[in-house]
Structure formats: C-alpha cells, structure tokens
Design an enzyme around this catalytic site. Structure first.
Site, mmCIF file in Angstrom:
data_model
loop_
_atom_site.group_PDB
_atom_site.id
_atom_site.type_symbol
_atom_site.label_atom_id
_atom_site.label_comp_id
_atom_site.label_asym_id
_atom_site.label_seq_id
_atom_site.Cartn_x
_atom_site.Cartn_y
_atom_site.Cartn_z
ATOM 1 N N ASP A 25 41.513 42.417 35.510
ATOM 2 C CA ASP A 25 42.406 42.573 34.367
ATOM 3 C C ASP A 25 43.333 41.365 34.296
ATOM 4 O OD1 ASP A 25 43.396 43.838 32.142
ATOM 5 O OD2 ASP A 25 44.729 45.169 33.268
ATOM 6 N N HIS A 81 53.339 39.688 25.496
ATOM 7 C CA HIS A 81 53.418 40.845 26.392
ATOM 8 C C HIS A 81 54.131 40.467 27.694
ATOM 9 C CE1 HIS A 81 52.334 44.430 28.642
ATOM 10 N NE2 HIS A 81 51.696 43.700 29.533
#
Lengths: 440, 440
Positions: free
Chosen positions: B137, B144
């Site tokens: 990931d 973000h």
C-alpha cells in the site's frame, strides 16, 4: 495445549542413521524436523532431517512405511511443500513424529526398513519448506528495542506502547529465500545527515538480524480471533530467520509507515522446521517482566503461557569474511542470545495478530524480531554491536566491520537444551553478501 | 511501452449485449475487464464483464471461440484465477482483448457466437480475481499525506522524505476480500489521550480509504530491478481498493514500525480488473509538481512517464447508513478524487518497489494510498473529512458521523474518461460494517 513429552524424546533413543548419534549433530532422532528438498530434476519432496541424511516421506509412502496413518496425513506427506501438513495441526504432526521415530530408531540385529528411503543431505538441494502466504516480523526483544531506540531517540528509547503491544509489521513474503542463497547488496535511496538531498546508491550499512521464525499450522478464519490459551494449537514449528536490513535505506524511508525497501530485498530462513512436538521438553517459563512493568492486557495474559510459554532456545550469529575463508580462519561468533528472554511469547504474538480478526493461513511465517540480551555479546545485529558504526568490530584478519562487506558470510545457529534431554538444533541459516549490480 | 489505442477503443463500437450499450454502464464493449466468478458449485472461472453479463472464457475455449490464440494464452483463460494470464504480459492481454471485442460486438443480421457463453451477473458470485501473493500500500497523494500530517504533526505535516520517495508499507494479503463482503468491526488496543493505559475494545474510529489498486502482470526476478521506462510492461490492470482502517488502533500501535492491526482486519477490492489495454485512451500527463519541489531522482524520472504516466480516472466514495437504506434514501457522495492528482505515478511506484531488487510476482497488488485532492469534497477518508471527528458529517436522516457506524455501507466507484472516447468504469467496491463480536 502444549505437546506432551513422550518416548520420542527419550535421550537414550538411538538412530539407525549413525551420523544422527554424534553428540554434536543438530538432528538426532529426538528432533526430526521437516523440510522440502529436491534431488536434481525430481519434483520437490518433503523430508525429515536425521543426522547427515534425509528421510524421503514420498518414498516412505510409496513403500508402505506410512500405512496405518490417517489418509489425509499420509497424502500430505507426498506434497511438494509443508502447507497441507501444517494445516492438519499438531496432533497429526505428532502422529507422524511417532511413526518417523519408529522408522529411524536403531534396532539391534535388524536393518531399518527406512534405509531405502534415505538421501545424503549433500546430494540434494534444500528449498523453502512452505509457500509463505504472509510474513510478519515482530519486535519482541525489549533489549533490542531499547538499544535501537537509544541510537535514534536518546531521550525516549522505548516508546510508550512497547510494554503493551507485541509490535510488528508486515514483511515481504516474495523475497524469502532458503539458507545458502546469495544476498545481493541492495541499492536504494539514502540521505546521510550531512547531505542536503538523498541519492540512489548501494547500501553502505548492510546488516543482519538474528531472529527465530514460527510457521502457522492450522489457520483461523477471517473475523475469528484465537484466544491466548488456544494459540499453541496454531503454532506448527520454528526455524531461524535472518532479516537482512539496509540501515541507511531504512533510516530515510521508514517514517511514517515503517520499514519497506530497507528490509524487502531478501530474508533468509533455515530450511528445517523443528516442530512443536520436538520442542515439548524445552518449554519453560516466559520472560519475567521487571518489577513495575504493566501486566499484559487480559487478552494477552494467561497463567499457562507465563508458566510454559518460553522456549529454552539459544541462538548465535557468526561471521566469516572472504579473507577469513581464504585463509581458512573459521567464522567468529558475533552474538549469542536466548529466545527465552523475549518480552513476548509466540502465543502472545499469534493471539495479538489475530485479535482484530486477521486470518492467518497454514504456512504463514511469524518472525520474532532481533534476539538481543542486555549485555555485549548478546546483541543480535551490527547496528547494536557497533552502535551504528561508532564502535567497529575487528576481525581476526585485522579487517574492520561497521556493517557487512561484500564477501561476508553470516551464519545463524540455534539449539534447544534442557536438563535430561538430548540437545536438538535448528540447523543453519547462512548467506554470503555479493556485491551490488554494476550498472544502474 | 504504453498500450496502443486501436479499433477496440472506437466509441462507435456497439455490443451484442444490449445492457453494454446503455450510456451509464461501467462495462461497455470498450472496457472488457477481467474477473473471476462462480456459478453455484461450479469451479471458479475467468470471465469478462460486458454490461450486466459476463462472458465465460472457459466456455469460449471449450466451444472453440478462442481458437487461433496462442495455446498458453487460451489455456490461461481456463484457470480459476488470473495469475497465469497476468504473467503472460500485456501483449497477450491485448490479443485476448481483440478476440473478446470481436466476439462481443454487435453484428447486424446475425447473432453472436458468444451468446451461448454468457452468464447474467446477477446469477453468479464474484471472487477475488487473483491469488495475491503480496499486497503493498503506497501513500501517493500529497494532499492526503499533508492533511493527515496536519492532524498528527501540525508543525511538520509533510515529512522530509515525502517528495523523494513513493512511501509505502507492506499490507496484509490474507484479509483482502471481494466487494460485498461484510466488514466486521475489529477489536484492538486503543489508548485515548485522556486515558493513562490502553484497553482492548471494539474500534470507535472505523474509517474507509478510497484507493486504486494495480495488479502486477509479468513479475521480475529477485535482484532484478525494473527501470522506470519498462515499468508499464509490468502493470496489468487496475481496480478499486477500500483500505478499511481503525484509526484508534492505528494511532496507538504504529510507532515505530508502521500500520499493522489497524489495517489488517480487512481490505476490500472491486472484482473486475480493467486492463492497461482498456486504459490506453486515458493516459495523460503525470501530476505537475509545484514550482520548487525537487525533481525525482534519476531512477524515478522519465520524460515518457511525465508525459503519459497519469490516468484520467475519477473515483468517488459514497455512504448509505442502515437508516437511509430502510427509508429508501440513496447513498450520499462523500468525496470525489482524481487519480491524475497523485504525486507519484504507477510506474514510479513499481520501479521504486523493485529498486532494491525486491521481486514482484504476477497477481501482486499495489495500492495507491488514499486519493485526496486539495479541496473539501475531494478528501478520500473520514479522518480527513471530519478532521479526526472534530467536524462530524450530518447524513440526510439527521444521523451524525465522525467515523463509520454499524450498518453503514461504503461504496466506491471509478471511471476513466477522455474527450472522444466512451467512458469506462471500474465497477463497484462496497462493504457494510457489521457490529463487533459479542463475546471476547
């Protein structure tokens, strides 16, 4: 839940394989670890290490030596990896252990029927024992965590969560290799403190980490945590792990999401899985938390685990440089650690891992994190030993090491011992560092 | 290296499957994503989504409709997952795309031979498209990263490595589930700032993360990095990812080794893999780094990637509470983000991942990290939207949400669009939160 101590652990048992009766063998008949090997172009097969030989379970099955065992167990012994066997759980593993112990024991005046099913270890290649779905690396030595913390955060070496949580991160499964595979020095982004910008270069701070790994046996379903008292049923067996680390890559990349490329280039494991059945005599009390430390939260707290969740297991790391090899100088020991000194037990690690409902699968690998003790001589990586290069080590050749050099071989060993029982070993976990790629 | 735009992308192409010709379908004949489905107790099969139907590739093979394709390609189409097909690379994938486009196109005055090989989507179960060996990931949205950093480190929202490294961590592969699987609220250790000690409890801060995933096609060997200009050859196709997160568990556990149980309880993916061949018309320039930002290091820098490494892909997240469902109120949109706005491209992620020699395998999943933009309305998780609960959201029912409640369903959508081409969709990625286990 702990496996029973039984006649297979009797120290007086001797094997029909003479090399298994030598006092210094890792693989006496009391051990019987499982692994996967390949002879030339045969398919991989499951075997049991016995002295300098390997018992071929496929051949045992074909010649009827596994008859009478449950069909799914005998069948799983003929697979090309241990996953299915691991998934059958420890009762099946103990049934197999009993049969193999019978097959390999010395019987006066008669030759063993297993003699036909043996390979010389020297003639085969040892592979990964299982297909490892997920690899998790813990951080369970409070000594290691403290020493590393002192280097990076002198004011707060141990973070506030450490004594409450068996800290871990997800590792990379694809780059796990069996003992003997060469370790290619990785490239990566590094930013030494005295440079304004990072550069892409071969790591200058290649390190090893001395760890123990545990394979998951029976898995749990997604959403079904495993309570601490049942955790031992899910642990199949142990091996050695070298979690090679590039400290300069790691230092620059690890905030805020943890280690990634500083670790994922290669992880080496020893090829033989010493089953929980073999370890039965070596269970001992867990590490005694110092006065004043918090008790584990109830989901990690178990009287049985405190009483017998530790393992009397000693692990060592040794180094031999290319120059030492050329001059015939044997490896020097860098550290010796005690697995019993880990702040968290294997059962606590597994229970914590599943406590959010995460599913573990047969063949998943949980590694302990670097095994260090309080003293010099028990520090399980060079980062700790040399204090990140500040106190380099001098080898017998006069060579100096802050971190690993090309040609260095790191060799891990481990053995369980307890009064009244034969010592059993984990075999070896070794790898030679080879130089970085030339072109980039 | 980019896939060509060809006749399969022609916006005037129509399908023999009428539902694929509706303007709002995710799966027009220009898309043709691959997935794995199961009908009752048949074995899993590979299929192609077309409107509301699925083309069964096993049946196509059996009825000769794949004849003339390379044998290994036709064979891979009959497997129970996409891994082998992914491993054949994008040229094979495009050959298949051309054949399927031929089979499914509308031909006046004649019925398609593929009509016999179609299933109604409503009649089958959609499974994971591949066996995912490792799941990585990333953290590729600078918006973000900045927003989350502002909540936790107001003085230094963005860490110094962010603009140099495509930051990532290893995720948990075992707990990846297909769209539609219920999400069980996890338990874990949490320590709110106002409590002296942690407790073990159901998470009170369950969040979603709106991400895009990319499946690895051809893998690379251990020790063989993939250069940035060849990276597109290793990318097979994309899907949607919801990286469910328990923020309270994550906050307490993540130092110093990164997220672990706060993420590993479940990750949901959309079941259809939109291939790089389908995306060809939607490549666009990569995100423009603001004036003053450093250039990527040479190993991540490529003129071609800057020119065409972005994807015109819009993603949205919506929420429907149980009460909204009961009252027939449709889901409300929580955010809409642009994948083109990610700081790092897919090629940069893959190249960085392999830069230390780490091997990727066919079917490995690389997720982008939460896709957020600069503005309100483009924030890809509740942590950002509610500023960690400080600014809760009010639903049409009057219900308040700081984080997800039991019964809430989160639905992700995504589509590629570009002037002159038919819009293609990624399908949906949904999951309903169900309440925690009762006994612990």
């Amino acid at each position: 839940m702990r496996q029973p101590i039984d006649r297979t652990h009797d120290r007086h048992l001797r094997s029909c394989v003479e090399s298994a009766n030598q006092p210094d063998t890792d693989f006496p008949i009391q051990n019987l670890p499982l692994g996967v090997f390949r002879h030339l172009d045969l398919s991989p097969r499951i075997g049991v290490a016995i002295g300098e030989s390997i018992l071929d379970l496929t051949q045992c099955h074909e010649t009827g030596l596994l008859s009478g065992l449950p069909t799914n167990l005998a069948q799983a012994c003929t697979n090309t990896n241990l996953n299915a066997l691991m998934g059958l759980g420890n009762q099946a593993s103990i049934l197999l252990r009993h049969r193999v112990s019978e097959l390999l024991k010395h019987q006066p005046h008669t030759s063993s029927p297993a003699a036909e099913c043996l390979w010389a270890k020297a003639d085969v290649e040892l592979l990964l024992p299982a297909t490892i779905g997920d690899y998790t690396d813990f951080y369970a030595s409070i000594f290691h965590a403290t020493h590393v913390g002192q280097l990076f955060r002198p004011d707060q070496p141990l973070l506030p969560n450490y004594k409450h949580i068996p800290i871990a991160y997800h590792g990379r499964a694809s780059s796990i290799v069996p003992s003997g595979t060469h370790i290619q020095r990785p490239w990566g982004q590094c930013k030494p403190p005295n440079q304004p910008l990072p550069s892409f270069t071969a790591t200058q701070q290649l390190d090893y980490e001395l760890e123990v790994g545990c394979f998951v046996g029976v898995g749990n379903e997604l959403g079904q945590p495993v309570s601490i008292d049942f955790a031992p049923d899910y642990l199949f067996g142990i091996c050695l792990v070298n979690d090679w680390s590039a400290r300069d890559i790691q230092a620059w990349e690890y905030q805020p999401l943890g280690p990634f490329l500083g670790k994922s280039f290669t992880t080496t494991i020893s090829p033989w899985v010493v089953t929980m059945g073999a370890i039965a005599p070596f269970y001992t009390k867990a590490f005694s938390r110092p006065e004043g430390d918090p008790s584990p939260l109830p989901y990690l707290d178990s009287a049985t685990d405190i009483q017998s969740g530790g393992i009397n297991l000693i692990v060592t790391a040794s180094l031999q440089s290319a120059q030492m090899r050329a001059q015939g100088i044997p490896p020097i020991q860098l550290s010796q650690g005690s697995f019993q000194q880990m702040y968290w037990t294997l059962a606590q690690m597994l229970t914590h891992h599943t406590s959010n409902g995460c599913n573990l699968r047969s063949g998943d690998l949980l590694a302990s994190g670097t095994i260090s003790g309080a003293e010099d001589g028990s520090l399980g990586c060079l980062l700790e030993q040399t204090k990140r290069g500040a106190n380099p080590i001098t080898l017998p050749t006069g060579e100096i090491r802050s971190f690993l050099a090309d040609g260095d071989e790191v060799i891990l060993h481990g053995y369980c011992e307890a009064e009244g029982y034969n010592r059993i070993g984990l075999g070896e976990c070794r790898g030679i560092v080879v130089r970085e790629r030339k072109e980039k």
